[in-house]
Design an enzyme around this catalytic site. Structure first.
Site, short mmCIF file in Angstrom:
data_model
loop_
_atom_site.label_atom_id
_atom_site.label_comp_id
_atom_site.label_asym_id
_atom_site.label_seq_id
_atom_site.Cartn_x
_atom_site.Cartn_y
_atom_site.Cartn_z
N LYS A 1 -9.63 -2.35 1.56
CA LYS A 1 -9.36 -1.22 2.47
C LYS A 1 -10.12 0.04 2.06
CE LYS A 1 -6.68 -3.96 4.48
NZ LYS A 1 -6.33 -4.27 5.85
N ARG B 1 2.01 -12.19 -0.70
CA ARG B 1 0.66 -12.51 -0.20
C ARG B 1 0.08 -13.72 -0.92
NH1 ARG B 1 -1.89 -8.88 3.82
NH2 ARG B 1 -0.24 -7.41 4.21
N ASP C 1 -9.50 -10.03 8.51
CA ASP C 1 -8.95 -8.69 8.25
C ASP C 1 -9.92 -7.54 8.51
OD1 ASP C 1 -6.64 -7.19 7.33
OD2 ASP C 1 -7.77 -6.72 5.52
N ARG D 1 0.84 -1.20 0.00
CA ARG D 1 0.00 0.00 0.00
C ARG D 1 0.87 1.25 0.00
NH1 ARG D 1 -1.87 0.73 4.36
NH2 ARG D 1 -1.21 -1.12 5.50
N CYS E 1 0.48 -8.03 11.62
CA CYS E 1 0.73 -8.20 13.05
C CYS E 1 -0.02 -9.39 13.63
CB CYS E 1 0.39 -6.92 13.80
SG CYS E 1 1.60 -5.61 13.49
N HIS F 1 -10.59 -2.77 11.35
CA HIS F 1 -9.50 -3.61 10.84
C HIS F 1 -9.31 -4.78 11.82
CE1 HIS F 1 -5.02 -3.75 9.38
NE2 HIS F 1 -5.78 -4.52 8.64
N SER G 1 -1.51 -4.01 10.28
CA SER G 1 -1.13 -4.84 9.13
C SER G 1 0.08 -5.71 9.46
CB SER G 1 -0.81 -3.94 7.93
OG SER G 1 -1.92 -3.14 7.64
N TYR H 1 -1.50 -3.33 -6.92
CA TYR H 1 -1.26 -4.19 -5.76
C TYR H 1 -2.31 -4.11 -4.66
CZ TYR H 1 1.40 -7.07 -2.62
OH TYR H 1 1.79 -8.10 -1.82
P1 GTP Z 1 -2.71 -7.84 7.21
O1 GTP Z 1 -3.26 -8.84 6.25
O2 GTP Z 1 -1.57 -7.06 6.67
O3 GTP Z 1 -3.74 -6.95 7.81
O4 GTP Z 1 -1.97 -8.67 8.39
P2 GTP Z 1 -2.34 -9.75 9.49
O5 GTP Z 1 -2.54 -9.02 10.79
O6 GTP Z 1 -3.42 -10.66 9.06
O7 GTP Z 1 -0.98 -10.52 9.61
P3 GTP Z 1 -0.59 -12.06 9.69
O8 GTP Z 1 -1.46 -12.85 10.61
O9 GTP Z 1 -0.47 -12.57 8.32
O10 GTP Z 1 0.85 -11.94 10.39
C1 GTP Z 1 1.99 -11.53 9.76
C2 GTP Z 1 3.25 -11.85 10.53
O11 GTP Z 1 3.08 -11.90 11.95
C3 GTP Z 1 3.83 -13.19 10.13
O12 GTP Z 1 5.17 -13.00 9.80
C4 GTP Z 1 3.68 -14.05 11.35
O13 GTP Z 1 4.70 -14.99 11.45
C5 GTP Z 1 3.72 -13.04 12.49
N1 GTP Z 1 2.95 -13.51 13.66
C6 GTP Z 1 1.63 -13.81 13.69
N2 GTP Z 1 1.25 -14.25 14.92
C7 GTP Z 1 2.36 -14.20 15.70
C8 GTP Z 1 2.63 -14.52 17.07
O14 GTP Z 1 1.76 -14.92 17.84
N3 GTP Z 1 3.91 -14.33 17.50
C9 GTP Z 1 4.90 -13.87 16.68
N4 GTP Z 1 6.12 -13.72 17.18
N5 GTP Z 1 4.69 -13.57 15.37
C10 GTP Z 1 3.44 -13.73 14.90
C1 SPV Z 2 -3.07 -4.60 5.15
O1 SPV Z 2 -2.09 -3.96 4.74
O2 SPV Z 2 -3.58 -4.38 6.28
C2 SPV Z 2 -3.67 -5.67 4.33
C3 SPV Z 2 -3.16 -5.85 2.96
O3 SPV Z 2 -4.57 -6.35 4.79
S1 SPV Z 2 -3.82 -4.73 1.81
O4 SPV Z 2 -5.08 -5.29 1.29
O5 SPV Z 2 -2.85 -4.57 0.73
O6 SPV Z 2 -4.12 -3.46 2.44
MN MN Z 3 -5.18 -5.67 6.84
#
Ligand code: GTP
Ligand code: SPV
Ligand code: MN
Length: 623
Positions: free
Chosen positions: A240, A403, A307, A88, A284, A260, A282, A231
């Site tokens: 979003k 992704r 999400d 983004r 996290c 979110h 994001s 993207y």
């Molecule tokens: P967006 O789609 O961007 O909104 O992100 P999201 O919040 O869905 O992120 P996602 O669950 O894909 O997490 C991304 C990163 O966080 C990955 O690299 C994971 O390995 C890391 N992660 C997720 N849960 C944990 C956790 O409990 N502990 C740690 N240390 N890392 C974590």
């Molecule tokens: C984020 O960045 O929080 C996402 C990916 O979930 S995007 O759809 O590219 O914003």
């Molecule tokens: Mn997101």
């Protein structure tokens, strides 16, 4: 084609806002006006059927955009974006609304007339030589009381395919749009016409885009114009742009929330179920948490969303939530057989579009964290050879924001009723950031005003999900910093007011942090499936079976109540996860004050009072 004269003011395209006197735009006339402006060779209406999706994929394969994968990844494709279109673009994302105060200090603002004029210039002829796809879609089950409609036009076959996965595209949505239901207008172009200014043909590339990028939201007329990027959140406009930025404005005006957040159902060994929505910034951990495999015996987590959550008070006075999406656009790196086996099973089942991951010699995919061992030889996300030696030197095989795009119903832990139009009642809300220090593993808000304070003061280290420096701590209130379609302080006030009207039936609110680190920088908490231990405490608090200690950070668990004995954590680790250092928290309070000051008199007085209370609690702790 020419512009339709009676609806086109001379200075601009006349696309923003319905024609005077009309409450909704006529979709056919709108598409005609967009086509007249952008001048595609062809306009294709997508009916959402499996065959039309497959045809789109075929177009993508012929264009070199979609690379078919091998046997290990049935019906799955790899897409490589251009190197400068990988996330983004927050600095080129803006709200176009008449009053800059409505955007506030955390959003970019543009005057709507000026933005429309500039965008009209950019969109003029932007689809020459290309096909324009028209995608009527619903966010949420089609026709549901909490759902909303949209129509996206795009000249990106990648965006068109992805919208089929992430939203409900099709004839049913079109029928509602044509029947006079309100809908959000979503214009998208990659900004690379195949004819230049002199009329000469331009050769296409696998990932067309433009250095100039605009992600514009006309919040009054509920219209999105996205230019120059193909993207993710820049281009899949249901996500979003619509489901968070535009929908948050709708929610402010109509008394509901667009957040979110992930959404899960957790069931205890006693068979009691609760619904938990959690806002993490994001990359996290939302997808991971949403697909968690609890390590504690007898606990079960079902996935409803990963999400975005829309919530509104239901007939019983409780907050009811839906996931408005139909698929997952998840972060690949860090998703592996040990950290998120559910996601891996979902992806390996096939039907997945991967973006910017690495390719193995036999047509499988790989990214950092997928497996412990690094493969010997790969093609990296840029299409270059990559060896284990490159990996050892720190050259990533997959882009950190690589992704996967996959339909929700492929998720093995998906709840059976995940797409029920009435949604589920929300029992608990979690706010969590990526914080190396200060933020405890879990804390409960003392009351609703403290809950909103926890949300408003959320901070997190930046990730690769957006362009910009990775690892830098920034304020990310409600994990909505880049996604609130209006002034963030008004968003906090909206939460305060909604909580007041919900009264006793409002959810309990907690703060969480999986990312606290030791002196050597390693994570103290094991995370992933072990996060169920935190969920178990949340449930115990909902059921009134666990006590808590009142601290400046909120209500912390009695350490004995958190089941961790079998984790083999080093001596003192648990204490570190919950330590509240008054000095560090004092600095945090000063930083919060500085942040709050930016909002001037928009800042709700309840939050100023919370900050004062935090400081007096810290003073009391210092003695
Ligand atoms: P967006 O789609 O961007 O909104 O992100 P999201 O919040 O869905 O992120 P996602 O669950 O894909 O997490 C991304 C990163 O966080 C990955 O690299 C994971 O390995 C890391 N992660 C997720 N849960 C944990 C956790 O409990 N502990 C740690 N240390 N890392 C974590
Ligand atoms: C984020 O960045 O929080 C996402 C990916 O979930 S995007 O759809 O590219 O914003
Ligand atoms: Mn997101």
């Amino acid at each position: 084609m020419t512009l339709i004269a009676d609806t086109a003011p001379s200075s601009t395209s006349g696309l923003v806002a319905p024609p005077e006197g009309a409450t909704t735009r006529d979709v056919r006339a709108w598409v005609e006006r967009v086509a007249a402006l952008t001048r595609p060779d062809e306009v294709v209406w997508c009916d959402g059927s499996e065959s039309s999706r497959a045809e789109l994929v075929e177009v993508g394969v012929r264009a070199g955009t979609f690379i078919p994968l091998g046997e290990a990844q049935p019906d799955s494709y790899l897409v490589r974006s251009s190197e400068d279109d990988v996330a983004r673009v927050e600095d080129r994302t803006y709200l176009a609304c008449p009053d800059p105060a409505d955007a506030g200090p955390t959003n970019n603002w543009r005057d709507p007339a000026e933005a429309e004029a500039e965008l009209t210039g950019l969109f003029e002829g932007s689809m020459r030589g290309r096909t324009m796809y028209v995608l009527p879609f619903s966010m949420g089950p089609v026709g549901g009381a909490i759902s909303q409609l949209g129509v996206q036009v795009t000249d990106s076959v990648y965006a068109a395919v992805s919208m089929h996965v992430m939203t409900r595209v099709g004839a049913e949505s079109l029928a509602l749009v044509e029947g006079g239901q309100p809908w959000v207008a979503c214009l998208h172009t990659v900004g690379m016409p195949l004819v230049d200014a002199d009329g000469n043909e331009v050769e296409d590339v696998a990932w067309p885009s433009n250095d100039v990028k605009h992600i514009a939201h006309f919040t009054q007329s509920r219209e999105i114009w996205s230019y120059g990027s193909g993207y993710g959140g820049n281009a899949l406009l249901g996500k979003k742009c619509f489901a968070l930025r535009i929908a948050s404005v709708m929610g402010r005006d109509e008394g509901w929330l667009a957040e979110h957040m992930l959404l899960i159902r957790v069931t205890s060994p006693q068979g009691k179920s609760y619904h938990v929505a959690a806002a993490f910034p994001s990359a996290c951990g939302k997808t991971n948490f949403a697909m968690m495999q609890p390590t504690l015996p007898g606990w079960k987590v079902e996935t409803l969303g990963d999400d975005i959550v829309w919530m509104r008070p239901g007939p019983d006075g409780r907050l009811r939530a839906i996931n408005p999406e139909a698929g997952f656009f998840g972060v690949a790196p860090g998703t592996g057989y040990s950290t998120n086996p559910v996601a891996m099973k979902m992806l390996d089942a096939g039907g997945t579009v991967y973006t910017n991951v690495a390719l193995t010699p036999d047509g499988d995919v790989w990214w950092e964290g997928k497996t412990k061992e690094k493969p010997e030889l790969l093609t990296d996300w840029r299409g270059r050879a990559w060896t284990a030696a490159d990996g050892a030197e720190g050259r990533k095989a997959a882009h950190p924001n690589a992704r996967f795009t996959v339909a929700a119903d492929q998720c093995p832990t998906l709840a059976d009723d995940w797409d029920h139009p009435d949604g589920v009642p929300v029992d608990a809300v979690l706010f969590g950031g990526r914080r190396a220090s200060n933020a405890p593993l879990v804390t409960q808000a003392r009351d609703w005003e403290h809950a909103v304070f926890l949300g408003a003061t959320l901070a997190s280290e930046q990730t690769a999900a957006a362009e910009g420096p990775v690892g830098v701590l920034r304020r990310d209130p409600f994990a909505m910093l880049p996604f609130t379609g209006y002034n963030a302080a008004d968003h906090w006030q909206h939460w305060l007011s909604l909580g007041e009207s919900l009264g006793e039936s409002r959810p309990e609110v907690f703060g969480v942090n999986w990312f606290r680190t030791d002196d050597d920088g390693s994570f103290i908490w094991p995370g992933f499936g072990e996060n169920c231990r935190v969920l178990a405490w949340v449930v115990a608090r909902l059921e009134g079976t666990a006590g808590a200690q009142d601290t400046p950070a909120g209500l912390l668990p009695e350490l004995g109540d958190l089941v961790t004995g079998d984790l083999g954590m080093p001596e003192g680790a648990l204490e570190k996860l919950f330590a509240v250092d008054p000095e560090a928290w004092g600095v945090e309070a000063d930083d919060t004050e500085e942040f709050f000051t930016k909002f001037g008199d928009k800042l709700p007085s309840a939050l100023t009072a919370q900050l004062t209370e935090l400081r007096s609690r810290l003073d009391a702790l210092k003695g």
